[in-house]
Motif scaffolding. Structure first.
Motif, PDB file in Angstrom:
ATOM      1  N   THR A   1       0.825  -1.213   0.000  1.00 41.29           N
ATOM      2  CA  THR A   1       0.000   0.000   0.000  1.00 41.29           C
ATOM      3  C   THR A   1       0.855   1.258   0.000  1.00 41.29           C
ATOM      4  O   THR A   1       0.591   2.212  -0.745  1.00 41.29           O
ATOM      5  CB  THR A   1      -0.934   0.006   1.216  1.00 41.29           C
ATOM      6  OG1 THR A   1      -1.694  -1.206   1.240  1.00 41.29           O
ATOM      7  CG2 THR A   1      -1.876   1.193   1.170  1.00 41.29           C
ATOM      8  N   ALA A   2       1.898   1.293   0.836  1.00 35.66           N
ATOM      9  CA  ALA A   2       2.751   2.482   0.917  1.00 35.66           C
ATOM     10  C   ALA A   2       3.461   2.737  -0.413  1.00 35.66           C
ATOM     11  O   ALA A   2       3.608   3.888  -0.834  1.00 35.66           O
ATOM     12  CB  ALA A   2       3.764   2.327   2.047  1.00 35.66           C
TER      13      ALA A   2
ATOM     14  N   PHE B   1      14.543  -1.599  -5.531  1.00 29.54           N
ATOM     15  CA  PHE B   1      14.651  -2.342  -4.277  1.00 29.54           C
ATOM     16  C   PHE B   1      15.444  -3.640  -4.476  1.00 29.54           C
ATOM     17  O   PHE B   1      16.203  -4.056  -3.604  1.00 29.54           O
ATOM     18  CB  PHE B   1      13.257  -2.659  -3.733  1.00 29.54           C
ATOM     19  CG  PHE B   1      12.414  -1.437  -3.474  1.00 29.54           C
ATOM     20  CD1 PHE B   1      12.997  -0.210  -3.209  1.00 29.54           C
ATOM     21  CD2 PHE B   1      11.029  -1.513  -3.511  1.00 29.54           C
ATOM     22  CE1 PHE B   1      12.217   0.924  -2.974  1.00 29.54           C
ATOM     23  CE2 PHE B   1      10.248  -0.395  -3.275  1.00 29.54           C
ATOM     24  CZ  PHE B   1      10.849   0.830  -3.012  1.00 29.54           C
ATOM     25  N   VAL B   2      15.258  -4.280  -5.628  1.00 31.68           N
ATOM     26  CA  VAL B   2      16.009  -5.505  -5.925  1.00 31.68           C
ATOM     27  C   VAL B   2      17.498  -5.203  -6.018  1.00 31.68           C
ATOM     28  O   VAL B   2      18.335  -5.954  -5.485  1.00 31.68           O
ATOM     29  CB  VAL B   2      15.497  -6.152  -7.230  1.00 31.68           C
ATOM     30  CG1 VAL B   2      16.452  -7.245  -7.707  1.00 31.68           C
ATOM     31  CG2 VAL B   2      14.104  -6.728  -7.016  1.00 31.68           C
ATOM     32  N   VAL B   3      17.852  -4.119  -6.686  1.00 29.94           N
ATOM     33  CA  VAL B   3      19.260  -3.736  -6.797  1.00 29.94           C
ATOM     34  C   VAL B   3      19.850  -3.507  -5.405  1.00 29.94           C
ATOM     35  O   VAL B   3      20.975  -3.937  -5.102  1.00 29.94           O
ATOM     36  CB  VAL B   3      19.408  -2.472  -7.667  1.00 29.94           C
ATOM     37  CG1 VAL B   3      20.817  -1.888  -7.548  1.00 29.94           C
ATOM     38  CG2 VAL B   3      19.105  -2.800  -9.124  1.00 29.94           C
TER      39      VAL B   3
ATOM     40  N   ALA C   1      11.129  -6.889   0.655  1.00 31.30           N
ATOM     41  CA  ALA C   1       9.765  -6.765   1.180  1.00 31.30           C
ATOM     42  C   ALA C   1       9.638  -5.563   2.104  1.00 31.30           C
ATOM     43  O   ALA C   1       8.645  -4.818   2.046  1.00 31.30           O
ATOM     44  CB  ALA C   1       9.377  -8.046   1.913  1.00 31.30           C
ATOM     45  N   ASP C   2      10.637  -5.346   2.965  1.00 29.55           N
ATOM     46  CA  ASP C   2      10.580  -4.193   3.873  1.00 29.55           C
ATOM     47  C   ASP C   2      10.610  -2.883   3.102  1.00 29.55           C
ATOM     48  O   ASP C   2       9.958  -1.898   3.497  1.00 29.55           O
ATOM     49  CB  ASP C   2      11.750  -4.240   4.859  1.00 29.55           C
ATOM     50  CG  ASP C   2      11.631  -5.394   5.852  1.00 29.55           C
ATOM     51  OD1 ASP C   2      10.531  -5.984   5.936  1.00 29.55           O
ATOM     52  OD2 ASP C   2      12.640  -5.709   6.513  1.00 29.55           O
TER      53      ASP C   2
ATOM     54  N   SER D   1      10.012   4.690   2.012  1.00 27.19           N
ATOM     55  CA  SER D   1      10.766   5.891   2.398  1.00 27.19           C
ATOM     56  C   SER D   1      12.010   5.545   3.195  1.00 27.19           C
ATOM     57  O   SER D   1      13.035   6.220   3.103  1.00 27.19           O
ATOM     58  CB  SER D   1       9.885   6.829   3.208  1.00 27.19           C
ATOM     59  OG  SER D   1       9.388   6.170   4.373  1.00 27.19           O
ATOM     60  N   SER D   2      11.966   4.430   3.969  1.00 29.19           N
ATOM     61  CA  SER D   2      13.124   4.052   4.774  1.00 29.19           C
ATOM     62  C   SER D   2      14.312   3.672   3.911  1.00 29.19           C
ATOM     63  O   SER D   2      15.462   3.960   4.252  1.00 29.19           O
ATOM     64  CB  SER D   2      12.768   2.907   5.713  1.00 29.19           C
ATOM     65  OG  SER D   2      12.430   1.725   4.957  1.00 29.19           O
TER      66      SER D   2
END
Length: 450
Positions: free
Chosen positions: A258-259, A284-286, A437-438, A444-445
């Motif tokens: 959702t975020a 994110f994968v990279v 996943a996180d 944003s983190s």
């Protein structure tokens, strides 16, 4: 005096590199009787790596096409025979072409400058077609076309085309040369002829017939057999090897996206749609591969060594016109999210059209598979050998989810990860999965750290 004998020039299928020994003719870009220039593409051929255009090193008139569409030609065997030109005007053009010709490169031909690239095939609107300054006379308009050549099954009217730019313009406009009325000297097709024909084609509705299929039913058996083409044979060999050699394991997790969805929507403006979801997932994968580099690697079985790469060439599984292909976004680790979005759209778009380069198809170090685009939730994918892992995402849909003790609708996707158990254990795989996943659940983190 006896006229000199015309010397035919035979162009053999060149070495296409990558250890390839043959290629299948996808389609001819010229026909018997056509005039060709040095470095002009004459055929599209399909190898186990890609579909490429083959340019001719000879100028002249096409005398023989040595194979038909769908036939396989061995490297070093005749592809096309060209008869040198005798027409003075054409010879002059030939000299101009030769002056600009360099080494013949498969799929590229003579460089035209640093901005040259493959063009899409747009139709030319009627409003953009220039008004002819010298319209054809009634005699020209009603003059019969030259006699046809070729077999009765595929008879084609022969028109003279000297300029490869005119030929390319016709091809990019989706026009057959036989359907264009020439107005140049001695039946020569000019650029204006192509533009007028393209404008007329836009205004005239046409009915497209279904493409011919190589599959043929076997009499009395109720069977239909389709030969494996170069792409399909290569895919079959790679997947079979992966299944034979790799002891793979699969883990999966449901992720609240959702975020991420809200982040993507927040970046949209009336003039800029912003990066797509796949660009964020790639980012994110990279980041995950940077943290767990053993997954961006291959296994050297001869030396019993894990070979980790400094670069990340992110492969993207794409269902193209000729089957499943996995082209790579080269050096994905050097790109911003916006740049990844542009690169992904370019690479996947060309892959669907069968236009990936051999380098893109062979360079991948890790594969991202967005099978959610097919409307499915999960998949236990097969690793793309010689890579050691593949990450897949299912469709992102509204599902009931518990948040702070309450059931609320959230954007949920299932993420599955298949890895070679020889190069890492479940802890490493789980760590990589949680990193990605996180980042999806709290983008944003991660974005603050990259």
């Amino acid at each position: 005096m006896t006229a000199p004998t015309t010397r035919l020039q035979v162009f053999n299928l060149p070495d296409l590199g990558e250890g390839l020994t043959d290629a299948e003719i996808v389609r001819w870009l010229v026909g018997v009787g056509d005039t060709v220039a040095v470095d002009q593409p004459v055929a599209e051929v399909e190898t186990a790596k890609a579909v490429v255009e083959v340019p001719t090193p000879y100028a002249g008139r096409v005398a023989t096409l040595h194979a038909g569409n769908g036939q396989v030609v061995e490297v070093g065997t005749p592809l096309i025979t060209v008869e040198p030109l005798t027409d003075p005007a054409a010879e002059t053009y030939r000299e101009e072409e030769r002056a600009g010709s360099g080494n013949v490169l498969i799929g590229y031909g003579t460089p035209e400058g640093p901005t040259r690239g493959r063009r899409r095939r747009p139709r030319i609107p009627a409003a953009q077609a220039p008004t002819p300054t010298a319209p054809p006379s009634p005699a020209q308009a009603t003059a019969p076309k030259p006699a046809a050549s070729g077999s009765a099954a595929g008879r084609t009217t022969v028109h003279r085309v000297v300029s490869p730019l005119v030929r390319r313009l016709a091809r990019d406009s989706g026009l057959q040369l036989a359907d264009i009325t020439p107005t140049g000297p001695d039946g020569l097709i000019t650029r204006g002829d192509v533009l007028r024909a393209a404008a007329a084609a836009v205004d005239t509705p046409t009915t497209l017939s279904a493409p011919a299929t190589p599959a043929a039913p076997s009499a009395g058996t109720g069977e239909r057999r389709t030969p494996l083409n170069g792409f399909r044979k290569a895919v079959a060999a790679s997947l079979s090897r992966s299944r034979r050699e790799v002891p793979e394991a699969t883990v999966w997790v449901d992720v609240d996206a959702t975020a991420l969805w809200e982040l993507r929507e927040s970046q949209r403006t009336p003039t800029d749609p912003g990066p797509g979801l796949l660009a964020y997932l790639a980012r994110f994968v990279v980041a995950g591969l940077r943290r767990y580099p053993v997954l961006n690697a291959r296994l050297d079985t001869e030396r019993d060594e894990i070979v980790e790469y400094d670069h990340i060439h992110l492969g993207l599984a794409v269902q193209g016109q000729r089957g499943l292909v996995v082209p790579a976004v080269l050096n994905a680790h050097t790109l911003t999210t916006d740049e990844l979005d542009v690169a992904i759209r370019d690479v996947t778009g060309r892959a669907r059209e069968g236009r990936s380069t051999a380098e893109e198809l062979a360079a991948g170090t890790f594969t991202l598979n967005n099978y959610g685009g097919f409307g499915v939730d999960g998949s236990a994918a097969i690793i793309n050998h010689p890579q050691v892992a593949i990450l897949g995402f299912g469709r992102m849909i509204d599902r009931p989810w518990v948040v702070d003790g309450e059931i609320v609708p959230r954007k949920i996707t299932q993420m599955s990860f298949v890895f070679d158990h020889r190069i890492c254990d479940g802890g490493t795989a789980a760590g990589f999965m949680r990193t990605v996943a996180d980042a999806i659940e709290t983008p944003s983190s991660l974005l603050r750290r990259i």
